[in-house]
Motif scaffolding. Structure first.
Motif, mmCIF file in Angstrom:
data_model
loop_
_atom_site.group_PDB
_atom_site.id
_atom_site.type_symbol
_atom_site.label_atom_id
_atom_site.label_comp_id
_atom_site.label_asym_id
_atom_site.label_seq_id
_atom_site.Cartn_x
_atom_site.Cartn_y
_atom_site.Cartn_z
ATOM 1 N N ASN A 214 4.070 3.959 8.493
ATOM 2 C CA ASN A 214 3.304 5.201 8.348
ATOM 3 C C ASN A 214 2.167 4.938 7.375
ATOM 4 O O ASN A 214 2.353 4.913 6.168
ATOM 5 N N SER A 215 0.995 4.737 7.912
ATOM 6 C CA SER A 215 -0.174 4.413 7.083
ATOM 7 C C SER A 215 -1.204 5.515 7.075
ATOM 8 O O SER A 215 -2.293 5.344 6.515
ATOM 9 N N GLU A 216 -0.860 6.653 7.664
ATOM 10 C CA GLU A 216 -1.854 7.707 7.848
ATOM 11 C C GLU A 216 -1.844 8.764 6.760
ATOM 12 O O GLU A 216 -2.691 9.653 6.766
ATOM 13 N N ASN A 217 -0.877 8.714 5.836
ATOM 14 C CA ASN A 217 -0.861 9.741 4.794
ATOM 15 C C ASN A 217 -1.114 9.123 3.418
ATOM 16 O O ASN A 217 -1.383 7.926 3.297
ATOM 17 N N ASP A 218 -0.975 9.954 2.395
ATOM 18 C CA ASP A 218 -1.290 9.496 1.042
ATOM 19 C C ASP A 218 -0.189 8.632 0.445
ATOM 20 O O ASP A 218 -0.386 8.053 -0.632
ATOM 21 N N ARG A 219 0.952 8.562 1.110
ATOM 22 C CA ARG A 219 2.066 7.745 0.601
ATOM 23 C C ARG A 219 2.535 6.828 1.723
ATOM 24 O O ARG A 219 3.503 7.120 2.423
ATOM 25 N N PRO A 220 1.874 5.713 1.942
ATOM 26 C CA PRO A 220 2.231 4.803 3.040
ATOM 27 C C PRO A 220 3.667 4.291 2.896
ATOM 28 O O PRO A 220 4.132 3.989 1.789
ATOM 29 N N THR A 221 4.365 4.206 4.024
ATOM 30 C CA THR A 221 5.750 3.742 4.014
ATOM 31 C C THR A 221 5.988 2.765 5.159
ATOM 32 O O THR A 221 5.314 2.817 6.194
#
Length: 431
Positions: A214-221
């Motif tokens: 998940n690279s699309e938000n402010d906290r990539p996971t």
């Protein structure tokens, strides 16, 4: 005079007959009775199983989430979904100027996680000791009253708030689940802190496969599935009370060659957390449940064998929840006090009387009660409502057997021999 004498005689006879009938058939009568019984069975020993079919999925034994607190920290993604990784592999390179700040965040999180870990371990120890004290020093009535008002709570950023119901097992299970989650988070954070600060990167904490990025938000996971597999299913409503760790299971994954033998690894005592596997199970099982929260995660292990199927593969599983060997089975309708500790049946004793016999019934099989104690192979179990109405064990007699010989048999026997038997002139000896 004759009329009066006849009337007196009639009254005396009537009283005599009524008195005899009362003495014979009243509840206080001690005269042995004989009851005609048409329902009876001779017991035989067999193996019985109670099985529970379940839908499941190939799932990872552990799931790790690697993350940063700022999307600007990521320089380059080095892996993609489906890639296999080993512990220590770099997942994404970090901006050097942002790495120190991220490292400080990880160090703070490690301290917080260690504090939570120690607090939960202490709480589990207190719960276990409290359970023992409660069991040894409190009566059932005292505990029942306390259950209405007592709650076991953990207040160290851990969501445990469980009503106490006679024991602390549910609170301990919730605390242990939180502890396992903290252990995984610690493993992730410690992996990041163990790397070389001169070459900052996100590091894989374990061997596994990349499940999601998940690279699309402010906290990539990055979510990593461990290589170790389990079969994940869910117990619905009261099914959890039937399943126990160690129960044997047979699992058949779609696309594999043959079923696998295994066993139940764990059964959660707290409702399952929302997730992709639970969501998929609800769609696949397509059952109406009484309580929408009553889904309890159940994990099956294929005795350590690797399942030749990808994560998420549909699995048909059959769990043996009860088994009895060398056991008898009687029609459930014949059991008095079924479902209680005082279940019993009427068994024919050596004198031909129907005696009430206490039995142990661990489970039902179809429309029969499986009996492991109380009766054995060769015993004759009888049933008739008239037996229950007797004050003491009555003598019983069965229907006359109606066994007609085949045409070839009675022709071979001969008409002379039949006449001999019927007229009782002599006993046939076969000569």
């Amino acid at each position: 005079m004759n009329k009066l004498q006849n009337a007196v005689i009639a009254v005396v006879v009537s009283v005599f007959v009524a008195l005899n009938l009362y003495l014979l058939y009243s509840e206080k009568s001690v005269i042995p009775k004989t009851v005609y019984v048409s329902d009876y069975e001779t017991m035989s020993a067999n193996e019985y199983k109670e099985e529970l079919p379940k839908e499941g999925f190939v799932a990872p034994a552990e799931t790790f989430t690697v993350y940063t607190d700022d999307s600007n920290t990521i320089d380059t993604w080095l892996v993609d979904v489906g890639d296999t990784v080993s512990a220590g592999d770099e997942l994404a390179s970090l901006q050097t100027e942002q790495a120190d700040g991220q490292r400080a965040v990880w160090e703070s999180e490690k301290e917080a996680l260690l504090t939570q870990q120690n607090a939960i371990r202490s709480t589990i120890s207190d719960l276990n000791s409290g359970d023992q004290t409660d069991s040894s020093n409190s009566s059932k009535s005292d505990r029942a009253q306390a259950d209405e008002d007592t709650k076991v709570e953990l207040n160290v950023n851990v969501n445990v708030d469980v009503n106490q119901k006679g024991s602390y097992a549910q609170a301990v299970a919730e605390a242990e689940r939180e502890l396992a989650d903290i252990d995984r988070k610690l493993k992730v954070v410690e992996s990041q802190l163990d790397q070389n600060p001169s070459n900052p990167a996100l590091i894989s904490p374990a061997d596994g496969v990349i499940a999601r990025i998940n690279s699309e938000n402010d906290r990539p996971t990055i979510v990593i599935y461990s290589n170790e597999q389990v079969i994940e299913t869910y117990a619905e409503d009261e099914e959890w009370s039937r399943i126990a760790a160690g129960d044997t299971a047979v699992m058949n994954a779609k696309g594999t060659d043959a079923p696998l033998d295994g066993s139940v690894e764990t059964v959660d005592q707290v409702p399952a957390q929302p997730g992709e596997f639970l969501q998929a199970y609800k769609k696949l099982a397509d059952k109406t449940v009484t309580n929408p929260l009553a889904y309890y995660k159940v994990r099956l292990n294929a005795n350590g064998e690797t399942i030749a199927a990808p994560f998420g593969t549909h699995v048909n599983a059959v769990i043996t929840t009860n088994a009895a060997q060398n056991a008898a089975a009687v029609p459930s309708a014949w059991v008095t006090g079924a479902g209680t500790e005082r279940a019993s049946v009427w068994r024919l004793d050596e004198n031909g009387y129907a005696a009430a016999t206490d039995i142990t019934v661990p489970f039902e099989h179809l429309d029969r009660s499986v009996v492991t104690e109380g009766i054995a192979a060769g015993d004759v179990v009888v049933y008739d409502k008239a037996i229950r109405d007797q004050e003491s064990a009555p003598r019983v007699f069965f229907p006359m057997p109606a066994d007609f010989p085949a045409k070839a048999e009675w022709k071979a026997f001969g008409w002379k021999n039949y006449f001999s038997v019927l007229l009782m002139k002599k006993q046939y000896t076969g000569s």
